[in-house]
Design a protein around this motif. Sequence first.
Motif, PDB file in Angstrom:
ATOM      1  N   GLY A 158       0.817  -1.207   0.000  1.00 31.04           N
ATOM      2  CA  GLY A 158       0.000   0.000   0.000  1.00 31.04           C
ATOM      3  C   GLY A 158       0.850   1.256   0.000  1.00 31.04           C
ATOM      4  N   HIS A 159       0.229   2.378   0.277  1.00 30.32           N
ATOM      5  CA  HIS A 159       0.937   3.655   0.338  1.00 30.32           C
ATOM      6  C   HIS A 159       1.761   3.690   1.624  1.00 30.32           C
ATOM      7  N   LEU A 160       3.042   4.027   1.470  1.00 29.29           N
ATOM      8  CA  LEU A 160       3.967   3.947   2.603  1.00 29.29           C
ATOM      9  C   LEU A 160       4.649   5.267   2.941  1.00 29.29           C
ATOM     10  N   HIS A 161       4.827   6.164   1.965  1.00 17.23           N
ATOM     11  CA  HIS A 161       5.626   7.361   2.225  1.00 17.23           C
ATOM     12  C   HIS A 161       5.040   8.641   1.638  1.00 17.23           C
ATOM     13  N   ASP A 162       4.005   8.558   0.831  1.00 16.75           N
ATOM     14  CA  ASP A 162       3.531   9.727   0.101  1.00 16.75           C
ATOM     15  C   ASP A 162       2.460  10.485   0.892  1.00 16.75           C
ATOM     16  N   GLU A 163       1.830  11.449   0.227  1.00 10.82           N
ATOM     17  CA  GLU A 163       0.814  12.274   0.897  1.00 10.82           C
ATOM     18  C   GLU A 163      -0.385  11.455   1.357  1.00 10.82           C
ATOM     19  N   PRO A 181      -4.892  -2.425  10.003  1.00 10.78           N
ATOM     20  CA  PRO A 181      -3.761  -1.812   9.290  1.00 10.78           C
ATOM     21  C   PRO A 181      -3.919  -0.300   9.207  1.00 10.78           C
ATOM     22  N   TRP A 182      -2.839   0.411   9.412  1.00  4.82           N
ATOM     23  CA  TRP A 182      -2.923   1.878   9.418  1.00  4.82           C
ATOM     24  C   TRP A 182      -3.039   2.437   8.004  1.00  4.82           C
ATOM     25  N   ASN A 183      -2.557   1.690   6.988  1.00  2.00           N
ATOM     26  CA  ASN A 183      -2.498   2.269   5.641  1.00  2.00           C
ATOM     27  C   ASN A 183      -3.356   1.510   4.641  1.00  2.00           C
ATOM     28  N   HIS A 184      -4.511   1.019   5.079  1.00  2.00           N
ATOM     29  CA  HIS A 184      -5.455   0.453   4.128  1.00  2.00           C
ATOM     30  C   HIS A 184      -6.465   1.524   3.715  1.00  2.00           C
ATOM     31  N   LEU A 185      -7.088   1.315   2.559  1.00  2.00           N
ATOM     32  CA  LEU A 185      -8.043   2.302   2.066  1.00  2.00           C
ATOM     33  C   LEU A 185      -9.429   2.132   2.663  1.00  2.00           C
TER      34      LEU A 185
END
Length: 419
Positions: A158-163, A181-185
């Motif tokens: 998933g998204h790890l470092h971007d906005e 999960p902190w970075n799921h949609l």
Amino acid sequence: MDNGISEESAGGTGAQQPDGPWCPPTDVEHRLYQAGETGDWATFFATLAGTDLFVPARRDMVDADPGRVNLSPFRDPEMDGLCQAVYTRGLLPEPVAGQVHERTELGWLARIWPTSLRWLAVNPGTPVETFVPADPKAWRKHARKAGPEAQLKTVWTGHLHDELAHGMACGALLLVNNGHPWNHLGWQGQGYSEEQASLRQWWDITGRDQLLDTLRGLLNGEYSPSDWEFALRVRQALIEEYGSLPDAETWRDAAERVLLARTAELVDSTGRPPGFDLHADIEATRELIGRILRYEARFRADGILDDNAVVRSILAWDFGRASAMARWGLGARYCEVDETRNALLAAGSAGRHIYRDWAEFAAGYILGRCLHFDDEKFGSWYTEMAAVHRLLTTDTDSPWLTVPWHHPGGYGRGERESR
């Protein structure tokens, strides 16, 4: 068999195999893949028993009988007999019209497994696809021995470092505390029915319009009481004017003067007495300042604040919940994927507009939660946050250590770099 399950979710033809080495989305899929490759079935079932599983279902059938999880058997041309698909969180298919997924676990499947089903299809159509013979008795044994998953969960693909990752990380205190999960949609949360039930229980949200209205209010900082933010802004103004932290009485006196001045302006402009009890407001504000100071002292003792730091703003409490709300709304199908993405970007932008780093944001969020729920009892509403804060500030996979606070050149409309 017309069970309403999309081709992408039903069997082995739904997902394309990667051209290069496969990257598992989470630790769960990594362990399942390794166990399947080596034939380590004890590890395979221990992993499966210790994680959430999701079964596909027709949305209209779930809506007609909320909360009831029904199996949806399918036939695979390469297997002899009926199969039931289950997915681990990292490999759930993206949302499609008419289909949802309901959360369950291996122990529950073992209890209700019908004799007509021959195979459990784990993550069909993916590189970790595994068809295992039905053996509910063995599944029950594995379920009894299952250990807890790691609390901090990251979707590696998933998204790890971007906005977008920044907006997701704004909800990390809440999501990690809940074991998500902190970075799921969003569609990988608690499952369709549970997301709806949770929104109804905690927010009285039962539909799209309510969800979007709540999300807008959170992103605008309208859900935290204005007197909390007022008190903190008075202190921040004193710090900026005098270059030092005011003592308690200086802060209280300054807040009182502002309230008196505002009331005088109101009376002058309307020619009528104020429609509120000014003295009660002053006393409430003075008492609030005391509560904030006592929480900050505890925050310093527990490492949430540095020795000389204070809470800058309370609005992280709203922005963090907006980050989570955007995901909950998608899981409940009250909003669309693009709306979730836009809300996450807005949550990150709002946070960067006020705060200078993750430490400031975290302290603001935790203070808001405590003022709302804890009432200076320092009970679970506080201790849970203190524990998650320690995790997010020490675990090498934490977004607070991997997602940069600033994104030069990437500020949203109206955003500027924090002072």
